[in-house]
Design a protein around this motif. Structure first.
Motif, PDB file in Angstrom:
ATOM      1  N   PRO A   1       0.828  -1.213   0.000  1.00  8.06           N
ATOM      2  CA  PRO A   1       0.000   0.000   0.000  1.00  8.06           C
ATOM      3  C   PRO A   1       0.866   1.269   0.000  1.00  8.06           C
ATOM      4  CG  PRO A   1      -0.711  -1.509   1.721  1.00  8.06           C
ATOM      5  CD  PRO A   1       0.560  -2.055   1.164  1.00  8.06           C
ATOM      6  N   LEU A   2       0.383   2.283  -0.664  1.00  2.00           N
ATOM      7  CA  LEU A   2       1.111   3.545  -0.761  1.00  2.00           C
ATOM      8  C   LEU A   2       1.333   4.164   0.617  1.00  2.00           C
ATOM      9  CD1 LEU A   2       2.389   5.555  -2.682  1.00  2.00           C
ATOM     10  CD2 LEU A   2       0.169   6.665  -2.887  1.00  2.00           C
ATOM     11  N   SER A   3       0.375   4.020   1.508  1.00  5.82           N
ATOM     12  CA  SER A   3       0.530   4.585   2.857  1.00  5.82           C
ATOM     13  C   SER A   3       1.701   3.941   3.592  1.00  5.82           C
ATOM     14  CB  SER A   3      -0.759   4.410   3.658  1.00  5.82           C
ATOM     15  OG  SER A   3      -1.066   3.040   3.803  1.00  5.82           O
ATOM     16  N   THR A   4       1.918   2.661   3.380  1.00  8.94           N
ATOM     17  CA  THR A   4       3.051   1.971   4.004  1.00  8.94           C
ATOM     18  C   THR A   4       4.365   2.482   3.437  1.00  8.94           C
ATOM     19  OG1 THR A   4       1.701   0.011   4.341  1.00  8.94           O
ATOM     20  CG2 THR A   4       4.079  -0.290   4.430  1.00  8.94           C
ATOM     21  N   MET A   5       4.406   2.691   2.138  1.00  6.62           N
ATOM     22  CA  MET A   5       5.621   3.229   1.517  1.00  6.62           C
ATOM     23  C   MET A   5       5.933   4.622   2.051  1.00  6.62           C
ATOM     24  SD  MET A   5       5.490   2.251  -2.460  1.00  6.62           S
ATOM     25  CE  MET A   5       4.926   0.679  -3.029  1.00  6.62           C
ATOM     26  N   ARG A   6       4.906   5.443   2.187  1.00  5.96           N
ATOM     27  CA  ARG A   6       5.109   6.805   2.694  1.00  5.96           C
ATOM     28  C   ARG A   6       5.582   6.788   4.141  1.00  5.96           C
ATOM     29  NH1 ARG A   6      -0.236   9.314  -0.049  1.00  5.96           N
ATOM     30  NH2 ARG A   6       0.728   9.817  -2.045  1.00  5.96           N
ATOM     31  N   ARG A   7       4.999   5.910   4.944  1.00  8.41           N
ATOM     32  CA  ARG A   7       5.405   5.804   6.344  1.00  8.41           C
ATOM     33  C   ARG A   7       6.874   5.396   6.448  1.00  8.41           C
ATOM     34  NH1 ARG A   7       2.175   1.641   8.867  1.00  8.41           N
ATOM     35  NH2 ARG A   7       0.623   2.533   7.512  1.00  8.41           N
ATOM     36  N   PHE A   8       7.269   4.423   5.646  1.00 13.37           N
ATOM     37  CA  PHE A   8       8.659   3.975   5.644  1.00 13.37           C
ATOM     38  C   PHE A   8       9.592   5.092   5.174  1.00 13.37           C
ATOM     39  CE2 PHE A   8      12.328   2.065   3.569  1.00 13.37           C
ATOM     40  CZ  PHE A   8      12.828   1.299   4.597  1.00 13.37           C
ATOM     41  N   ALA A   9       9.174   5.822   4.146  1.00 14.45           N
ATOM     42  CA  ALA A   9      10.004   6.911   3.623  1.00 14.45           C
ATOM     43  C   ALA A   9      10.180   8.007   4.672  1.00 14.45           C
ATOM     44  CB  ALA A   9       9.386   7.481   2.352  1.00 14.45           C
ATOM     45  N   ASN A  10       9.114   8.363   5.367  1.00 12.50           N
ATOM     46  CA  ASN A  10       9.219   9.390   6.408  1.00 12.50           C
ATOM     47  C   ASN A  10      10.113   8.928   7.550  1.00 12.50           C
ATOM     48  OD1 ASN A  10       7.727  11.426   5.252  1.00 12.50           O
ATOM     49  ND2 ASN A  10       5.798  10.706   6.117  1.00 12.50           N
ATOM     50  N   ARG A  11       9.966   7.681   7.940  1.00 16.92           N
ATOM     51  CA  ARG A  11      10.801   7.154   9.030  1.00 16.92           C
ATOM     52  C   ARG A  11      12.269   7.142   8.612  1.00 16.92           C
ATOM     53  NH1 ARG A  11      12.047   1.869  11.711  1.00 16.92           N
ATOM     54  NH2 ARG A  11      12.001   2.380  13.910  1.00 16.92           N
ATOM     55  N   SER A  12      12.519   6.730   7.402  1.00 15.03           N
ATOM     56  CA  SER A  12      13.893   6.713   6.897  1.00 15.03           C
ATOM     57  C   SER A  12      14.465   8.120   6.843  1.00 15.03           C
ATOM     58  CB  SER A  12      13.939   6.089   5.502  1.00 15.03           C
ATOM     59  OG  SER A  12      13.498   4.761   5.551  1.00 15.03           O
ATOM     60  N   ARG A  13      13.644   9.076   6.433  1.00 19.50           N
ATOM     61  CA  ARG A  13      14.090  10.467   6.348  1.00 19.50           C
ATOM     62  C   ARG A  13      14.466  10.999   7.734  1.00 19.50           C
ATOM     63  NH1 ARG A  13       9.669  13.097   3.967  1.00 19.50           N
ATOM     64  NH2 ARG A  13      10.269  12.055   2.065  1.00 19.50           N
ATOM     65  N   ARG A  14      13.678  10.641   8.747  1.00 23.18           N
ATOM     66  CA  ARG A  14      14.010  11.095  10.106  1.00 23.18           C
ATOM     67  C   ARG A  14      15.316  10.474  10.588  1.00 23.18           C
ATOM     68  NH1 ARG A  14       8.450  10.466  10.840  1.00 23.18           N
ATOM     69  NH2 ARG A  14       8.755   8.458  11.823  1.00 23.18           N
TER      70      ARG A  14
ATOM     71  N   ALA B   1      17.012   6.410  17.297  1.00 25.29           N
ATOM     72  CA  ALA B   1      15.789   5.640  17.535  1.00 25.29           C
ATOM     73  C   ALA B   1      14.883   6.357  18.533  1.00 25.29           C
ATOM     74  CB  ALA B   1      16.140   4.246  18.036  1.00 25.29           C
ATOM     75  N   TRP B   2      15.470   6.920  19.594  1.00 22.33           N
ATOM     76  CA  TRP B   2      14.682   7.657  20.582  1.00 22.33           C
ATOM     77  C   TRP B   2      14.030   8.881  19.944  1.00 22.33           C
ATOM     78  CZ3 TRP B   2      15.009  12.649  22.473  1.00 22.33           C
ATOM     79  CH2 TRP B   2      14.218  12.931  23.584  1.00 22.33           C
ATOM     80  N   ALA B   3      14.819   9.631  19.196  1.00 25.50           N
ATOM     81  CA  ALA B   3      14.301  10.837  18.551  1.00 25.50           C
ATOM     82  C   ALA B   3      13.229  10.482  17.521  1.00 25.50           C
ATOM     83  CB  ALA B   3      15.441  11.601  17.889  1.00 25.50           C
ATOM     84  N   ASN B   4      13.433   9.384  16.832  1.00 28.46           N
ATOM     85  CA  ASN B   4      12.470   8.963  15.819  1.00 28.46           C
ATOM     86  C   ASN B   4      11.131   8.605  16.456  1.00 28.46           C
ATOM     87  OD1 ASN B   4      11.495   8.358  13.315  1.00 28.46           O
ATOM     88  ND2 ASN B   4      12.924   6.709  12.913  1.00 28.46           N
ATOM     89  N   SER B   5      11.169   7.956  17.598  1.00 26.45           N
ATOM     90  CA  SER B   5       9.906   7.601  18.246  1.00 26.45           C
ATOM     91  C   SER B   5       9.245   8.825  18.875  1.00 26.45           C
ATOM     92  CB  SER B   5      10.129   6.517  19.295  1.00 26.45           C
ATOM     93  OG  SER B   5      10.918   7.002  20.351  1.00 26.45           O
ATOM     94  N   LYS B   6      10.047   9.748  19.383  1.00 21.62           N
ATOM     95  CA  LYS B   6       9.488  10.950  20.009  1.00 21.62           C
ATOM     96  C   LYS B   6       8.875  11.892  18.976  1.00 21.62           C
ATOM     97  CE  LYS B   6      10.710  14.774  23.065  1.00 21.62           C
ATOM     98  NZ  LYS B   6       9.636  14.763  23.998  1.00 21.62           N
ATOM     99  N   TYR B   7       9.497  12.004  17.825  1.00 23.88           N
ATOM    100  CA  TYR B   7       9.043  12.936  16.796  1.00 23.88           C
ATOM    101  C   TYR B   7       8.466  12.201  15.592  1.00 23.88           C
ATOM    102  CZ  TYR B   7      11.392  16.451  19.519  1.00 23.88           C
ATOM    103  OH  TYR B   7      11.758  17.276  20.536  1.00 23.88           O
ATOM    104  N   HIS B   8       7.689  11.167  15.827  1.00 23.26           N
ATOM    105  CA  HIS B   8       7.176  10.362  14.723  1.00 23.26           C
ATOM    106  C   HIS B   8       6.179  11.109  13.848  1.00 23.26           C
ATOM    107  CE1 HIS B   8       3.302   9.549  16.677  1.00 23.26           C
ATOM    108  NE2 HIS B   8       3.999   9.502  17.782  1.00 23.26           N
ATOM    109  N   GLY B   9       5.634  12.197  14.311  1.00 20.36           N
ATOM    110  CA  GLY B   9       4.692  12.969  13.507  1.00 20.36           C
ATOM    111  C   GLY B   9       5.348  14.066  12.695  1.00 20.36           C
TER     112      GLY B   9
ATOM    113  N   ARG C   1       8.463  15.455   9.935  1.00 23.34           N
ATOM    114  CA  ARG C   1       9.266  14.973   8.806  1.00 23.34           C
ATOM    115  C   ARG C   1      10.754  15.006   9.111  1.00 23.34           C
ATOM    116  NH1 ARG C   1       5.561  17.798   4.598  1.00 23.34           N
ATOM    117  NH2 ARG C   1       4.067  16.133   4.291  1.00 23.34           N
ATOM    118  N   ILE C   2      11.174  16.012   9.867  1.00 15.46           N
ATOM    119  CA  ILE C   2      12.576  16.089  10.273  1.00 15.46           C
ATOM    120  C   ILE C   2      12.625  16.369  11.767  1.00 15.46           C
ATOM    121  CG2 ILE C   2      13.433  16.851   8.025  1.00 15.46           C
ATOM    122  CD1 ILE C   2      13.598  19.678   9.198  1.00 15.46           C
ATOM    123  N   LEU C   3      13.790  16.222  12.332  1.00 18.18           N
ATOM    124  CA  LEU C   3      13.958  16.451  13.763  1.00 18.18           C
ATOM    125  C   LEU C   3      14.253  17.926  14.018  1.00 18.18           C
ATOM    126  CD1 LEU C   3      16.180  13.350  14.497  1.00 18.18           C
ATOM    127  CD2 LEU C   3      13.738  13.578  14.861  1.00 18.18           C
TER     128      LEU C   3
END
Length: 73
Positions: free
Chosen positions: A19-32, A47-55, A57-59
């Motif tokens: 699904p496109l939503s899964t691809m976008r989620r993975f891309a955003n996570r990778s970008r962070r 990993a900590w920053a990624n979980s804290k700022y999951h909403g 696009r960047i930190l």
């Protein structure tokens, strides 16, 4: 059929099944994660920053201060 064409066809089929939503989620996570590594964070800190700022696009720029405050090394 040449192996290369078969491989390309299989890759296209596989991408179409995700699904496109899964691809976008993975891309955003990778970008962070890339942003975190660019800012000099370790894997654990990223990993900590990624979980804290999951909403986001960047930190944020002050992420290092937050890591010190949270005692994440």
């Amino acid at each position: 059929m040449p192996k290369r064409k078969r491989t390309i066809r299989q890759a296209i089929r596989n991408f179409a099944s995700v699904p496109l939503s899964t691809m976008r989620r993975f891309a955003n996570r990778s970008r962070r994660f890339m942003d975190a590594y660019r800012k000099g964070l370790s894997g654990r800190q990223a990993a900590w920053a990624n979980s804290k700022y999951h909403g986001h696009r960047i930190l944020p720029q002050d992420i290092l201060a937050e890591l010190d405050k949270a005692s994440i090394t």
